[in-house]
Design a protein around this motif. Structure first.
Motif, PDB file in Angstrom:
ATOM      1  N   PHE A 174      32.391 -48.168 -14.154  1.00 44.28           N
ATOM      2  CA  PHE A 174      33.821 -48.226 -14.430  1.00 44.28           C
ATOM      3  C   PHE A 174      34.057 -47.776 -15.864  1.00 44.28           C
ATOM      4  O   PHE A 174      33.213 -47.976 -16.742  1.00 44.28           O
ATOM      5  N   TYR A 175      35.229 -47.181 -16.109  1.00 45.31           N
ATOM      6  CA  TYR A 175      35.554 -46.651 -17.427  1.00 45.31           C
ATOM      7  C   TYR A 175      36.984 -47.031 -17.799  1.00 45.31           C
ATOM      8  O   TYR A 175      37.869 -47.070 -16.940  1.00 45.31           O
ATOM      9  N   GLN A 176      37.198 -47.275 -19.088  1.00 45.13           N
ATOM     10  CA  GLN A 176      38.538 -47.613 -19.522  1.00 45.13           C
ATOM     11  C   GLN A 176      39.409 -46.361 -19.651  1.00 45.13           C
ATOM     12  O   GLN A 176      38.913 -45.243 -19.712  1.00 45.13           O
ATOM     13  N   GLN A 177      40.723 -46.592 -19.672  1.00 41.45           N
ATOM     14  CA  GLN A 177      41.667 -45.522 -19.993  1.00 41.45           C
ATOM     15  C   GLN A 177      41.842 -45.452 -21.506  1.00 41.45           C
ATOM     16  O   GLN A 177      41.543 -46.399 -22.228  1.00 41.45           O
ATOM     17  N   GLY A 178      42.376 -44.347 -21.964  1.00 42.38           N
ATOM     18  CA  GLY A 178      42.659 -44.264 -23.391  1.00 42.38           C
ATOM     19  C   GLY A 178      42.884 -42.850 -23.855  1.00 42.38           C
ATOM     20  O   GLY A 178      43.406 -42.007 -23.121  1.00 42.38           O
ATOM     21  N   ASN A 179      42.466 -42.594 -25.078  1.00 48.47           N
ATOM     22  CA  ASN A 179      42.692 -41.295 -25.712  1.00 48.47           C
ATOM     23  C   ASN A 179      41.548 -40.329 -25.413  1.00 48.47           C
ATOM     24  O   ASN A 179      40.467 -40.730 -24.980  1.00 48.47           O
ATOM     25  N   LEU A 180      41.791 -39.060 -25.691  1.00 45.79           N
ATOM     26  CA  LEU A 180      40.801 -38.011 -25.440  1.00 45.79           C
ATOM     27  C   LEU A 180      40.357 -37.390 -26.751  1.00 45.79           C
ATOM     28  O   LEU A 180      41.178 -37.062 -27.609  1.00 45.79           O
ATOM     29  N   PHE A 181      39.047 -37.225 -26.894  1.00 40.40           N
ATOM     30  CA  PHE A 181      38.467 -36.547 -28.049  1.00 40.40           C
ATOM     31  C   PHE A 181      37.775 -35.280 -27.561  1.00 40.40           C
ATOM     32  O   PHE A 181      36.827 -35.340 -26.770  1.00 40.40           O
ATOM     33  N   ILE A 182      38.265 -34.120 -27.994  1.00 36.57           N
ATOM     34  CA  ILE A 182      37.668 -32.832 -27.651  1.00 36.57           C
ATOM     35  C   ILE A 182      36.890 -32.339 -28.869  1.00 36.57           C
ATOM     36  O   ILE A 182      37.454 -32.234 -29.959  1.00 36.57           O
ATOM     37  N   HIS A 183      35.614 -32.062 -28.691  1.00 34.16           N
ATOM     38  CA  HIS A 183      34.824 -31.641 -29.857  1.00 34.16           C
ATOM     39  C   HIS A 183      33.918 -30.476 -29.528  1.00 34.16           C
ATOM     40  O   HIS A 183      33.598 -30.189 -28.376  1.00 34.16           O
ATOM     41  N   CYS A 184      33.518 -29.786 -30.593  1.00 36.13           N
ATOM     42  CA  CYS A 184      32.502 -28.739 -30.498  1.00 36.13           C
ATOM     43  C   CYS A 184      31.501 -28.979 -31.617  1.00 36.13           C
ATOM     44  O   CYS A 184      31.202 -30.128 -31.937  1.00 36.13           O
ATOM     45  N   HIS A 185      30.980 -27.946 -32.221  1.00 32.09           N
ATOM     46  CA  HIS A 185      29.975 -28.116 -33.283  1.00 32.09           C
ATOM     47  C   HIS A 185      30.624 -28.454 -34.612  1.00 32.09           C
ATOM     48  O   HIS A 185      30.251 -29.434 -35.276  1.00 32.09           O
ATOM     49  N   ASP A 186      31.598 -27.663 -35.020  1.00 32.10           N
ATOM     50  CA  ASP A 186      32.247 -27.868 -36.318  1.00 32.10           C
ATOM     51  C   ASP A 186      33.714 -28.280 -36.216  1.00 32.10           C
ATOM     52  O   ASP A 186      34.368 -28.476 -37.241  1.00 32.10           O
ATOM     53  N   GLY A 187      34.232 -28.352 -35.025  1.00 33.22           N
ATOM     54  CA  GLY A 187      35.601 -28.863 -34.846  1.00 33.22           C
ATOM     55  C   GLY A 187      36.693 -27.922 -35.299  1.00 33.22           C
ATOM     56  O   GLY A 187      37.798 -28.377 -35.643  1.00 33.22           O
ATOM     57  N   GLY A 188      36.419 -26.620 -35.296  1.00 30.03           N
ATOM     58  CA  GLY A 188      37.458 -25.698 -35.739  1.00 30.03           C
ATOM     59  C   GLY A 188      37.590 -24.447 -34.891  1.00 30.03           C
ATOM     60  O   GLY A 188      38.395 -23.582 -35.217  1.00 30.03           O
ATOM     61  N   SER A 189      36.824 -24.346 -33.806  1.00 32.06           N
ATOM     62  CA  SER A 189      36.853 -23.102 -33.036  1.00 32.06           C
ATOM     63  C   SER A 189      36.983 -23.365 -31.543  1.00 32.06           C
ATOM     64  O   SER A 189      38.069 -23.285 -30.978  1.00 32.06           O
ATOM     65  N   ARG A 190      35.885 -23.717 -30.876  1.00 35.06           N
ATOM     66  CA  ARG A 190      35.947 -23.934 -29.432  1.00 35.06           C
ATOM     67  C   ARG A 190      36.836 -25.122 -29.062  1.00 35.06           C
ATOM     68  O   ARG A 190      37.661 -25.025 -28.136  1.00 35.06           O
ATOM     69  N   SER A 191      36.678 -26.243 -29.764  1.00 33.19           N
ATOM     70  CA  SER A 191      37.493 -27.420 -29.456  1.00 33.19           C
ATOM     71  C   SER A 191      38.970 -27.161 -29.732  1.00 33.19           C
ATOM     72  O   SER A 191      39.847 -27.578 -28.956  1.00 33.19           O
ATOM     73  N   VAL A 192      39.263 -26.469 -30.814  1.00 36.29           N
ATOM     74  CA  VAL A 192      40.643 -26.119 -31.156  1.00 36.29           C
ATOM     75  C   VAL A 192      41.247 -25.212 -30.078  1.00 36.29           C
ATOM     76  O   VAL A 192      42.397 -25.389 -29.655  1.00 36.29           O
ATOM     77  N   THR A 193      40.457 -24.255 -29.604  1.00 39.37           N
ATOM     78  CA  THR A 193      40.948 -23.295 -28.612  1.00 39.37           C
ATOM     79  C   THR A 193      41.244 -23.971 -27.277  1.00 39.37           C
ATOM     80  O   THR A 193      42.305 -23.747 -26.672  1.00 39.37           O
ATOM     81  N   ILE A 194      40.331 -24.809 -26.796  1.00 34.78           N
ATOM     82  CA  ILE A 194      40.554 -25.504 -25.521  1.00 34.78           C
ATOM     83  C   ILE A 194      41.728 -26.471 -25.638  1.00 34.78           C
ATOM     84  O   ILE A 194      42.556 -26.595 -24.721  1.00 34.78           O
ATOM     85  N   THR A 195      41.837 -27.157 -26.762  1.00 36.10           N
ATOM     86  CA  THR A 195      42.964 -28.072 -26.970  1.00 36.10           C
ATOM     87  C   THR A 195      44.284 -27.318 -26.922  1.00 36.10           C
ATOM     88  O   THR A 195      45.243 -27.763 -26.279  1.00 36.10           O
TER      89      THR A 195
END
Length: 255
Positions: A174-195
């Motif tokens: 079972f898992y709780q509900q809540g916020n989403l964290f999208i990350h990549c290696h440096d947090g400025g390229s792939r994660s930013v693009t998907i977000t």
């Protein structure tokens, strides 16, 4: 001849300047959350509109950041229930192991006395992207759908009810509900693009352009991200998704 936006990002990256680019001074498509913890690891980017917050929650946010230092003592205070890793070169389960007992290899669980169940505070998911234009378009599409699924996870009560309805095939975790964290290696390229792709297709089609949404997410992470802006390659992938797969995305709530 005017440059494409992806070429503009490439030139910004070549300058390697800590100063915010000019497009960060334009009117924001939305007001960024300011009442939440912010760091170089994790930046709150977007508050989910009330109409789209799943039953069981009052408020919900999307965070973007880097794939290292994801200990539970950072995840838990921010109620990060979904962790979406979009970097092929980062693995995160070890970072989410029990931060309170380094000798315990298990990811920490929490007991819900009312429901009588143990649940995981975070659900990990990974859609591996390279930081260039070599990605298959459906891989980016999968990441966008995964973000939507993690944000719309049923409540613990609904999960236990589903198990009661299907005693022959009960849920084992079972898992709780809540916020989403999208990350990549440096947090400025792939994660930013998907977000940016997710926020655009889910909430702003017909109201803002993708470039305006993309710029807002880039600017929110610009000063904290090691690489400041997305690579030209992943940017090109994003625009290829825009031109080829519009019909595959969740219907925007604004429509």
């Amino acid at each position: 001849m005017s440059q494409t936006f992806c070429e503009e990002l490439y030139n910004i990256k070549q300058q390697d300047s800590p100063d915010l680019p000019g497009f960060c001074s334009v009117k924001q498509p939305w007001i960024r959350p300011t009442n939440l913890q912010e760091s170089n690891i994790m930046t709150p980017i977007f508050q989910i509109p009330n109409a789209s917050v799943p039953k069981g929650l009052e408020v919900q946010y999307i965070y973007v950041g880097i794939g290292y230092g994801l200990e539970q003592n950072l995840i838990s205070p921010n109620t990060i229930a979904g962790v979406l890793n979009v970097a092929y070169d980062v693995n995160d389960p070890a970072d989410l192991q029990n931060a309170y007992d380094p000798t315990d290899p298990e990811i920490i669980k929490i007991f819900d006395e009312e429901l009588g169940i143990w649940y995981f505070p975070s659900l990990l998911s990974k859609v591996a992207l390279v930081d260039g234009n070599e990605n298959e378009m459906m891989t980016l599409v999968s990441a966008i759908y995964m973000a939507d699924q993690l944000l719309n996870f049923p409540s613990l009560t609904e999960q236990t009810q589903e198990t009661t309805k299907n005693p022959g095939d009960p849920m084992t975790n079972f898992y709780q509900q809540g916020n989403l964290f999208i990350h990549c290696h440096d947090g400025g390229s792939r994660s930013v693009t998907i977000t940016a792709l997710y926020i655009y297709y889910k909430f702003f089609v017909g109201q803002y352009t993708f470039q305006e949404v993309y710029q807002e997410v880039i600017c929110a992470r610009y000063l904290e991200a090691t690489n400041h802006v997305p690579t030209q390659g992943i940017c090109e992938n994003a625009y290829e998704v825009l031109s080829r797969y519009k019909e595959l995305f969740p219907k925007p709530v604004c429509n």
